[in-house]
Design an enzyme around this catalytic site. Structure first.
Site, PDB file in Angstrom:
ATOM      1  N   THR A  19       0.874  -1.226  -0.031  1.00 28.18           N
ATOM      2  CA  THR A  19      -0.033  -0.132   0.035  1.00 28.18           C
ATOM      3  C   THR A  19       0.860   1.332  -0.014  1.00 28.18           C
ATOM      4  OG1 THR A  19      -2.050   0.960   0.960  1.00 28.18           O
ATOM      5  CG2 THR A  19      -0.089  -0.031   2.523  1.00 28.18           C
ATOM      6  N   ASN A  20       0.319   2.411   0.147  1.00 30.51           N
ATOM      7  CA  ASN A  20       1.216   3.440   0.524  1.00 30.51           C
ATOM      8  C   ASN A  20       0.854   4.395   1.513  1.00 30.51           C
ATOM      9  OD1 ASN A  20      -1.252   5.420  -0.543  1.00 30.51           O
ATOM     10  ND2 ASN A  20      -1.147   4.007  -2.260  1.00 30.51           N
ATOM     11  N   ASP A  21       1.203   5.661   1.861  1.00 29.86           N
ATOM     12  CA  ASP A  21       1.036   6.401   2.911  1.00 29.86           C
ATOM     13  C   ASP A  21      -0.277   7.318   3.036  1.00 29.86           C
ATOM     14  OD1 ASP A  21       3.037   5.667   4.475  1.00 29.86           O
ATOM     15  OD2 ASP A  21       4.467   7.150   3.603  1.00 29.86           O
ATOM     16  N   SER A  22      -1.105   7.312   1.880  1.00 33.35           N
ATOM     17  CA  SER A  22      -2.387   8.064   1.911  1.00 33.35           C
ATOM     18  C   SER A  22      -3.012   7.735   2.920  1.00 33.35           C
ATOM     19  CB  SER A  22      -2.949   7.720   0.476  1.00 33.35           C
ATOM     20  OG  SER A  22      -4.358   8.600   0.330  1.00 33.35           O
TER      21      SER A  22
END
Length: 212
Positions: A19-22
């Site tokens: 995933t990512n940091d959003s």
């Protein structure tokens, strides 16, 4: 109005994912302010740090492919589309059906490209006003203008996530908004709901010109 928020999840196995940091905060702020201004908002949310604003029509998704399918279902009936979600560029080529066990000192994970949702919408749009986002760490203007042109957006909202207060999981943001001619607005550090107000005001003005 169609708004996307959060970060997509690409499964490796039943207990691990990419995933990512959003956090979803910017997308949530846009959806909330748009509803307050009277818009009929459909919010498509992937992984987020908190619950979406109350009294919104929310559709939850996980992966980039799920978000793509959800967006396409709403796209034809949308006047404004704001793609604030951080969608994974790649996903695992194979998803294990059971937990992968630790077998050696290294492990190679093959990734394949996901569908570029924003670019696809740019190719499909007819009357829709399309707004994209670009989270960058350097050469913000160059990357933003290239992305706007390549993905056929009407506006592109860019921010340098390496700047204090303008990255992920913050209550504030500092953005630059571009159109095909270049920089339109350079907003100082402000609350994300204030950023949303400025963006929606600009979109409304552009739509007004188009209608007249």
């Amino acid at each position: 109005m169609l708004v996307t928020a959060g970060g997509t999840i690409e499964r490796i196995d039943p207990v691990r994912y990419i995933t990512n940091d959003s956090s979803g905060k910017m997308g949530f702020a846009i959806a909330k302010v748009a509803k307050q201004l009277g818009a009929n908002v459909h919010l498509i949310a992937a992984h987020t740090d908190e619950a979406p604003p109350a009294d919104l029509n929310v559709e939850r998704v996980g992966s980039a492919e799920e978000m793509y399918e959800a967006v396409l279902r709403q796209f034809a009936d949308s006047d404004i589309v704001i793609k604030a979600a951080a969608v994974a560029d790649y996903r695992p080529a194979q998803v294990a059906t059971s937990k992968l066990k630790k077998l050696g000192e290294t492990m190679t994970l093959e990734l394949v490209k996901t569908t570029d949702i924003l670019e696809n919408l740019g190719q499909r749009k007819s009357s829709q006003f399309l707004i994209g986002f670009a989270a960058e760490t350097n050469s913000v203007e160059a990357f933003a203008r290239e992305k706007l042109e390549r993905k056929n957006c009407d506006l592109l909202v860019a921010n340098d996530v390496s700047q204090e207060g303008a990255g992920f999981r913050t209550e504030t943001n500092r953005v630059q908004i571009y159109d095909a001619k270049g920089l339109v607005l350079d907003l100082p550090l402000m609350a994300k709901e204030e950023v949303a107000e400025q963006l929606l005001k600009l979109a409304a003005e552009r739509l007004g010109r188009r209608s007249s």
